[in-house]
Design a protein around this motif. Structure first.
Motif, mmCIF file in Angstrom:
data_model
loop_
_atom_site.group_PDB
_atom_site.id
_atom_site.type_symbol
_atom_site.label_atom_id
_atom_site.label_comp_id
_atom_site.label_asym_id
_atom_site.label_seq_id
_atom_site.Cartn_x
_atom_site.Cartn_y
_atom_site.Cartn_z
ATOM 1 N N VAL A 426 21.962 -12.227 -123.392
ATOM 2 C CA VAL A 426 21.035 -13.116 -123.834
ATOM 3 C C VAL A 426 20.383 -11.826 -124.984
ATOM 4 O O VAL A 426 19.644 -11.523 -125.606
ATOM 5 N N GLU A 427 20.498 -10.588 -123.412
ATOM 6 C CA GLU A 427 20.198 -9.001 -124.154
ATOM 7 C C GLU A 427 20.562 -7.907 -124.947
ATOM 8 O O GLU A 427 20.086 -7.678 -126.221
ATOM 9 N N GLU A 428 22.032 -8.603 -125.191
ATOM 10 C CA GLU A 428 23.058 -8.460 -126.566
ATOM 11 C C GLU A 428 22.131 -8.968 -127.706
ATOM 12 O O GLU A 428 22.211 -8.455 -128.865
ATOM 13 N N LEU A 429 22.058 -10.305 -127.591
ATOM 14 C CA LEU A 429 21.737 -10.835 -128.609
ATOM 15 C C LEU A 429 19.856 -10.540 -129.351
ATOM 16 O O LEU A 429 19.705 -10.698 -130.383
ATOM 17 N N ALA A 430 19.082 -10.377 -128.549
ATOM 18 C CA ALA A 430 17.513 -9.503 -128.167
ATOM 19 C C ALA A 430 18.021 -8.129 -129.016
ATOM 20 O O ALA A 430 17.150 -7.191 -129.991
ATOM 21 N N THR A 431 18.599 -7.765 -128.586
ATOM 22 C CA THR A 431 19.508 -6.221 -129.845
ATOM 23 C C THR A 431 19.451 -6.404 -130.257
ATOM 24 O O THR A 431 19.010 -4.890 -131.403
ATOM 25 N N ALA A 432 20.561 -6.914 -131.771
ATOM 26 C CA ALA A 432 20.573 -7.361 -132.721
ATOM 27 C C ALA A 432 19.687 -7.744 -133.566
ATOM 28 O O ALA A 432 19.687 -7.466 -134.349
ATOM 29 N N VAL A 433 18.818 -8.923 -132.654
ATOM 30 C CA VAL A 433 17.362 -9.079 -133.125
ATOM 31 C C VAL A 433 16.716 -7.575 -133.745
ATOM 32 O O VAL A 433 15.501 -8.109 -134.747
ATOM 33 N N ARG A 434 16.558 -6.545 -132.882
ATOM 34 C CA ARG A 434 15.797 -5.719 -133.238
ATOM 35 C C ARG A 434 16.033 -4.641 -134.358
ATOM 36 O O ARG A 434 15.807 -3.895 -134.948
ATOM 37 N N ALA A 435 17.602 -4.786 -134.342
ATOM 38 C CA ALA A 435 17.894 -3.788 -135.405
ATOM 39 C C ALA A 435 18.245 -5.030 -136.739
ATOM 40 O O ALA A 435 18.384 -4.051 -137.380
ATOM 41 N N ARG A 436 17.316 -5.625 -136.773
ATOM 42 C CA ARG A 436 17.677 -7.131 -138.003
ATOM 43 C C ARG A 436 16.367 -6.973 -138.638
ATOM 44 O O ARG A 436 16.154 -7.961 -140.245
ATOM 45 N N THR A 437 15.903 -7.205 -137.510
ATOM 46 C CA THR A 437 13.949 -7.384 -138.773
ATOM 47 C C THR A 437 13.294 -6.068 -137.884
ATOM 48 O O THR A 437 13.278 -5.714 -136.384
ATOM 49 N N ASP A 438 11.717 -6.452 -138.356
ATOM 50 C CA ASP A 438 10.799 -5.214 -137.944
ATOM 51 C C ASP A 438 9.565 -6.809 -137.548
ATOM 52 O O ASP A 438 8.517 -6.294 -137.359
ATOM 53 N N ASP A 439 10.288 -8.383 -138.231
ATOM 54 C CA ASP A 439 9.255 -9.035 -137.443
ATOM 55 C C ASP A 439 8.657 -9.119 -136.183
ATOM 56 O O ASP A 439 9.234 -9.194 -135.381
ATOM 57 N N ALA A 440 7.356 -8.627 -136.261
ATOM 58 C CA ALA A 440 6.844 -8.986 -134.862
ATOM 59 C C ALA A 440 6.689 -10.240 -133.837
ATOM 60 O O ALA A 440 6.858 -10.501 -132.903
ATOM 61 N N SER A 441 6.623 -11.134 -134.656
ATOM 62 C CA SER A 441 6.970 -12.630 -134.143
ATOM 63 C C SER A 441 7.922 -12.792 -133.419
ATOM 64 O O SER A 441 8.788 -13.207 -132.391
ATOM 65 N N LEU A 442 9.202 -12.656 -134.978
ATOM 66 C CA LEU A 442 10.463 -12.278 -133.663
ATOM 67 C C LEU A 442 10.556 -11.284 -132.881
ATOM 68 O O LEU A 442 11.582 -12.436 -132.049
ATOM 69 N N LEU A 443 10.551 -10.688 -132.981
ATOM 70 C CA LEU A 443 10.771 -9.469 -131.541
ATOM 71 C C LEU A 443 9.970 -10.499 -130.726
ATOM 72 O O LEU A 443 10.823 -9.564 -128.994
ATOM 73 N N ALA A 444 9.027 -9.859 -130.127
ATOM 74 C CA ALA A 444 8.681 -10.643 -129.363
ATOM 75 C C ALA A 444 8.590 -12.121 -128.668
ATOM 76 O O ALA A 444 9.350 -12.368 -127.412
ATOM 77 N N GLU A 445 9.401 -12.833 -129.296
ATOM 78 C CA GLU A 445 10.225 -13.999 -129.155
ATOM 79 C C GLU A 445 11.586 -14.267 -128.297
ATOM 80 O O GLU A 445 11.478 -14.125 -127.621
ATOM 81 N N ALA A 446 11.875 -12.837 -129.030
ATOM 82 C CA ALA A 446 13.720 -12.365 -128.134
ATOM 83 C C ALA A 446 12.913 -11.603 -126.842
ATOM 84 O O ALA A 446 13.816 -11.666 -126.555
ATOM 85 N N ALA A 447 12.132 -10.934 -127.168
ATOM 86 C CA ALA A 447 11.655 -10.464 -125.621
ATOM 87 C C ALA A 447 11.123 -10.800 -124.769
ATOM 88 O O ALA A 447 11.737 -11.027 -123.337
ATOM 89 N N ALA A 448 10.680 -12.749 -124.816
ATOM 90 C CA ALA A 448 10.067 -13.282 -124.221
ATOM 91 C C ALA A 448 11.361 -14.321 -123.675
ATOM 92 O O ALA A 448 11.581 -15.206 -122.536
ATOM 93 N N GLN A 449 12.044 -14.443 -124.274
ATOM 94 C CA GLN A 449 14.050 -14.764 -124.288
ATOM 95 C C GLN A 449 14.311 -14.286 -122.204
ATOM 96 O O GLN A 449 14.694 -14.972 -121.862
#
Length: 916
Positions: A426-449
Motif C-alpha cells: 500500500v505504501e508503495e502504491l501511495a508513493t507511486a501516486v505522489r510521483a504521478r499527480t499533484d491532485d489534492a483529493s487523490l493524494l488525500a485518498e492515497a494517504a487515507a488508504q
C-alpha cells in the motif's frame, strides 16, 4: 508409470520418512510446509507421497502454483477442488454459493466473504474425510493467488481432528501469507558430496573425470542441477564444450541448459512450447484453446525427449518452472507478444485470462487493455480477490495513457491492496501516486488508504507520526480527509496508549475547522483518544451519532465502539447486534478497535457471543496477516476462558496475544492479556500470581499503563492483594485512580473502585463501600462484576456473623455465576453458601461445568436448533469437529438426543446468551 516418476530419490530418506509420518499420523499436526531452493526435489518428494497415499486408498487433491495464473483470484483453489463438483453441490446453500461465486460460476456473495468461503472449504474437506483419508498437495504455493492462500490457510488452521493432511511446497525466502507462522516446516538442503556422487552414478550416462568434477562443483548439491548438467554433458557434441561456468547463479545456468535444447526442436514444437510457456498448462481433459496443440499432438514428443515437458495423465506441464522460464525468455519479444495475442484471441469466454494476456502483449500504453484490466479488477473485488484486484489495477495504471487515469487507478489499487494487509504494498502504491499527480483529493485518498491499514499493524510508534504528518499536511486544503486520517491516528493512540500521542492529536484537532465534516469523526477522535477527559460532554453527543447511524448502518459499529469506551455497554451491545444483523461482519479487514464488540459481550455476560466475535476477528486478522487483530481477539478470548474456569487454555491464549505484540508498542493488548492472566490465576486461587500479573497493568508509581484498559482491573487487583499480603500497595493504586477519575468516572468504574475499597478497608469500615458499589444500578449490566461484589459482601457479612443477611446476596451471586457458567466462582459461592447454612444441591445444569467452554458453546447453539453445519459456520469449525464435541458432551450431560438439550440449559446458558 511416467518417466519422471521412476527417477530415484537420493539422499532424502529422512525427509521422505517425515512426510510419510505426517500422512500416517492421526494425532500429529495435519499441515507441513516443505521448503527448498529451486531444484531441491520438493515436487519429486510430493509425487512419491501422492503415489503412496493413493495406493493406501486416500483421496488426493492437488494444485500446482502457476506464475501466469497468480493474478487470477481463486485460480489455485479452483484447480484443487475441480475434481469434486458433486461434493461442492452438496454443501449448504450459503457455502455452496460462496464457492461458486469465488470460482465465477455464480453471483459473488455479499462483500466476497472470504471467511464463508473458508468455512465452505472446511466443510467440504470434512465431508470428504468421512469417506476416508484426504491428502491436499499444494505445490509451488509461492505462485498461488492470494485469495486461494487466504482460504486454504484458514482451513489449514482448523484441520485438527480431521482425516485430512495438507502438504505444501514453496521456495526458501518466498513469503507465504497465512502459512508463515506456527506451521511445521521441513527444509530441503543440498545433498552432501557422497549423495551427489551417488545421484550422478544413477544417470543414464554418468559423467567421469574432469566433467564429473566440474558438475559436482557447479551443482553445489542441487539434485536438479546434477541431473540436468549430467544430461547436458552427455548430449551429442557436448564433449567438445565444457559445462557452463562463470559467475552466473545456479538457476541461470539451469535456464541456459534448458534453453540450449530449443535449438534442435522442430518449428511446430518450438511454437507449441512458446504457447505453453505463455499459458503454462495444456489439459486435454478440459477445453484447450483451438490453436494450441492438445496433449496428444505430434508436436509434443520432441519436447518430452528433450526433458522440457512432462505428461501427467491428460495434462502437459513443463518439467520444471525453470524450463518454462527458459522457453519464455529465450523467445524474441515479438514471439512472446504474438503468443499472448493468440491466446487472448482464443479466450474470449474467459475475460480475466484474456485481459492479462493482452496486458502481457502490450508494449506501450493502451486505453482499451487498461479498461479490460479494470473490469477484471471489479470482478475479482466482488469475489473477494482483493490482491488480484489490486494487481489488475496496478497494471491498468501502467497501461493508462492519461496521467490522471494512472493516478486514479493507483489509488484504487491501494484501496484493494489495503484489504490484503500488506502495508508495504500500500505504501508503495501511495508513493507511486505522489510521483504521478499533484491532485489534492487523490493524494488525500492515497494517504487515507495507508492510514486505514496502518492502524491495524503492530508498528504503532512508526505509524503514528506518519499519520499525524499526513493529517497536518492535509488539514488546510482537505480538512475532511485530514479528520479521517486523524481518526486512524486516534486508534493507534488507543492501541499504543502513549500520552504524548494524545497531546499531538489534541493540537491537530484544534487546528481543524469546527465545521470540518463529518462532524461525528471529531467526536470519535475525542472519545478514542481520551474517554475520561470530558465524559459528560461526549455522552451528550451520543444520541445524535446514534440517530445518524440509523440512516447509515455502516456507522453503527463506530457508534458502538464509542459507547463501549464510555462504559455505556448496553448501548454498545444493542448497536453491535443491530450492525451484525443488518449487514453482518463480513469485512475483509477487522474494524478499528475491533475487540470492542467482543469486550462488550463479555461485560454484558454474553460470553458465547463474545467468543464468536473473537473467532471471527481472529480469522479475519489471520487471513489478512494482521497479527495485532489476532492478538486483540486472543486477549479477549483468554479472559472468557478464565472466567469459565479453563485457566490452562486462558493462559495459552493470553501468551499467544503477548507473543504477537511488543508490550511497549501495544499497551492496550498487553494490559488486556495481563488482566486475563490475572483472572486465570484468581480462578485457581493463586493470589500471589494473580497480583503479580495485575500489578503490571499499573506503572511503578501506580499510574495506569493504559488510560482506558487498566482501570477495570482495580477490583481484581484489590481482591488478589488482600490475599497476597500486598494491601498497602494496592490501596495506593486504587486511591490514585479514584483521584485521577474524580468527576469523570463512569458509574461502572465508581462501582469497581468502591468494591476495591471495600476489599482493602479495615473490616469494620468495608460495608459502606460494598453497599455503594451495589447501589450503582447500572452495575446490573455487568452481571459478573455485580455477582463478584455480591459475593464479597456476603463473605464479609458471614464473617461478621450476620449470616441471615449474607444469604440474600449469596443466593443472587450463585444464580448469576451459574447462569454465566463461571465455574470457579460457582464453587466459591457454593462453599460460602454451605457455610452460611444454605442447602445448596448440585442441580442438573451444573453438569455443564464438566464441559470445556467451547463444548458449552456448541451445546448452547445445538439447543437452539442449529445443525452441526450451522454451528460450524458460526464458530469456524468443521461439522465433524462439532459432531465430535457433541458426542463427547452428551454422556457428561446425561442426555442421548439433541431434543433434550434445550430443557437442560434453559437456566444456565440460554438466558445468558438469549440472542445467540
Amino acid at each position: 508409470m511416467e518417466a519422471h516418476e521412476r527417477e530415484p530419490i537420493v539422499g532424502r530418506d529422512p525427509e521422505l520418512a517425515r512426510l510419510f509420518r505426517v500422512m500416517d499420523s492421526e494425532t500429529g499436526d495435519p499441515v507441513l510446509l516443505l521448503l527448498g531452493d529451486v531444484g531441491m526435489g520438493k515436487s519429486t518428494l510430493l509425487d512419491r507421497v501422492v503415489r503412496r497415499a493413493e495406493a493406501g486408498g486416500a483421496r488426493v487433491l492437488r494444485a500446482e502454483g502457476s506464475e501466469p495464473e497468480s493474478t487470477l483470484a481463486f485460480s489455485a483453489l479452483h484447480q484443487l477442488l475441480r475434481p469434486v463438483p458433486a461434493e461442492i453441490d452438496g454443501l449448504p446453500e450459503r457455502q455452496r454459493a460462496a464457492l461458486h461465486g469465488a470460482f465465477g460460476a455464480g453471483p459473488a456473495t455479499a462483500d466476497g466473504d472470504l471467511m464463508l468461503t473458508g468455512v465452505a472449504v472446511l466443510s467440504l474437506l470434512s465431508a470428504l474425510g468421512e469417506r476416508g483419508p484426504v491428502l491436499l498437495v499444494l505445490d509451488d504455493a509461492q505462485w498461488f493467488d492470494r485469495a486461494s492462500l487466504d482460504v486454504l490457510s484458514f482451513a489449514a488452521r482448523r484441520l485438527a481432528g480431521e482425516p485430512v493432511t495438507m502438504l505444501i511446497t514453496a521456495r526458501v525466502g518466498d513469503r507465504l501469507p497465512g502459512f508463515d507462522r506456527h506451521v511445521p516446516t521441513l527444509t530441503l538442503g543440498p545433498l552432501d558430496d557422497a549423495e551427489a556422487g551417488r545421484l550422478l552414478d544413477l544417470q543414464p550416462h554418468s559423467p567421469t573425470g574432469r566433467t564429473r568434477t566440474q558438475i559436482l562443483d557447479q551443482a553445489e548439491g542441487n539434485p536438479l542441477a546434477l541431473t540436468e548438467l549430467a544430461r547436458a554433458a552427455a548430449a551429442p557434441g557436448a564433449a567438445a564444450k565444457p559445462p557452463p561456468a562463470g559467475p552466473l547463479p545456479l538457476t541461470a545456468h539451469l535456464e541456459k541448459i534448458f534453453a540450449a535444447r530449443l535449438d534442435d526442436l522442430p518449428a511446430p514444437t518450438a511454437r507449441a512450447l512458446m504457447l505453453l510457456a505463455a499459458m503454462d498448462t495444456v489439459d486435454s481433459a478440459i477445453a484447450t484453446p483451438a490453436a494450441v496443440p492438445d496433449a496428444q499432438d505430434d508436436a509434443w514428443p520432441p519436447a518430452e525427449r528433450a526433458g522440457l515437458i512432462r505428461r501427467t495423465g491428460h495434462t502437459l506441464r513443463f518439467s520444471h518452472p525453470l524450463a518454462r522460464s527458459a522457453v519464455y525468455h529465450a523467445a524474441p519479444l515479438d514471439a512472446r507478444r504474438q503468443a499472448h495475442l493468440a491466446l487472448a484471441g482464443l479466450l474470449r469466454d474467459e475475460p480475466d485470462r484474456r485481459a492479462w494476456h493482452l496486458a502481457a502483449a502490450a508494449t506501450r500504453p493502451d486505453a482499451d487493455v487498461s479498461a479490460e484490466l479494470e473490469r477484471t479488477a471489479d470482478r475479482a473485488r466482488r469475489r473477494g480477490g482483493h490482491a488480484a484486484a489490486a494487481q489488475a489495477l496496478q497494471r491498468a495504471a501502467d497501461l493508462a495513457p492519461r496521467s490522471e487515469d494512472t493516478a486514479r487507478l493507483l489509488v484504487e489499487a491501494a484501496a484493494e491492496a489495503a484489504l490484503t494487509g500488506d502495508l508495504a504494498w500500500v505504501e508503495e502504491l501511495a508513493t507511486a501516486v505522489r510521483a504521478r499527480t499533484d491532485d489534492a483529493s487523490l493524494l488525500a485518498e492515497a494517504a487515507a488508504q495507508v492510514g486505514r491499514l496502518a492502524v491495524l499493524t503492530v508498528r504503532h510508534s512508526v505509524v503514528f507520526p506518519r499519520l499525524m504528518d499526513a493529517a497536518e499536511e492535509l488539514a488546510p486544503a482537505q480538512p475532511s480527509t485530514a479528520l479521517d486520517v486523524l481518526a486512524g491516528a486516534a486508534v493507534v493512540r488507543y492501541y499504543s496508549g502513549q500520552d504524548a500521542q494524545r497531546h499531538r492529536i489534541e493540537d491537530a484537532l484544534r487546528t481543524l475547522r469546527e465545521d470540518a465534516s463529518p462532524a461525528w469523526l471529531r467526536t470519535w477522535v475525542r472519545t478514542v483518544s481520551d474517554p475520561f477527559d470530558d465524559r459528560a460532554g461526549l455522552l451528550a453527543l451520543l444520541p445524535r451519532i446514534a440517530a445518524e447511524a440509523q440512516r447509515r448502518p455502516d456507522r453503527l459499529t463506530t457508534y458502538a465502539v464509542m459507547a463501549w469506551l464510555l462504559d455505556e455497554t448496553p448501548r454498545a451491545v444493542r448497536a453491535f447486534d443491530e450492525a451484525f444483523d443488518r449487514w453482518g461482519s463480513r469485512g475483509a479487514l477487522p474494524e478499528g478497535l475491533g475487540g470492542a464488540a467482543a469486550w462488550s459481550y463479555v461485560e454484558l455476560g454474553r460470553w458465547g457471543r463474545a467468543r464468536e466475535a473473537c473467532a471471527r476477528s481472529s480469522a479475519v486478522g489471520a487471513a489478512a496477516g494482521l497479527e495485532h487483530a489476532v492478538a486483540c481477539a486472543a486477549a479477549v478470548d483468554a479472559t472468557v476462558l478464565a472466567y469459565q474456569g479453563d485457566p490452562t487454555a486462558a493462559r495459552a491464549r493470553a501468551d499467544e496475544a503477548l507473543a504477537l505484540i511488543d508490550p511497549l508498542e501495544s499497551r492496550s493488548v498487553s494490559v488486556f492479556a495481563r488482566r486475563a492472566l490475572g483472572a486465570a490465576a484468581l480462578a485457581e486461587g493463586a493470589y500471589e500470581t494473580a497480583y503479580d500479573q495485575l500489578r503490571t497493568v499499573f506503572t511503578a508509581d501506580g499510574a495506569p499503563v493504559h488510560y482506558h484498559a487498566s482501570y477495570p482491573a482495580l477490583a481484581d487487583l484489590a481482591a488478589a492483594a488482600v490475599r497476597a499480603g500486598r494491601h498497602a500497595e494496592a490501596d495506593a493504586i486504587v486511591e490514585r485512580a479514584a483521584g485521577t477519575l474524580a468527576g469523570n468516572a463512569s458509574p461502572r468504574l465508581r462501582a469497581l473502585i468502591n468494591r476495591a475499597r471495600g476489599l482493602l478497608a479495615d473490616p469494620e469500615d468495608a460495608e459502606p463501600h460494598f453497599r455503594a458499589a451495589l447501589a450503582e444500578s447500572v452495575l446490573e449490566h455487568w452481571p459478573f462484576e455485580r455477582a463478584q461484589t455480591l459475593l464479597d459482601l456476603a463473605e464479609w457479612l458471614r464473617r461478621r456473623r450476620r449470616i441471615t443477611e449474607a444469604r440474600v446476596p449469596l443466593t443472587e451471586a450463585l444464580e448469576t455465576f451459574r447462569r454465566l457458567g463461571a465455574r470457579p466462582w460457582i464453587e466459591r459461592a457454593r462453599a460460602e453458601s454451605r457455610a452460611a447454612g444454605l442447602d445448596v444441591t448440585d442441580a442438573a445444569p451444573d453438569a455443564l461445568a464438566e464441559l470445556s467452554p467451547q463444548q458449552q458453546q456448541i451445546i448452547r447453539l445445538a439447543a437452539h436448533g442449529l445443525t452441526n453445519r450451522e454451528i460450524g459456520e458460526k464458530l469456524f469449525l468443521s461439522p465433524r469437529t462439532v459432531s465430535s464435541h457433541l458426542y463427547r458432551s452428551f454422556p457428561k450431560l446425561g442426555v442421548t438426543a439433541r431434543a433434550q438439550l434445550r430443557d437442560l440449559i434453559e437456566g444456565p446458558l440460554a438466558t445468558a446468551d438469549h440472542r445467540d
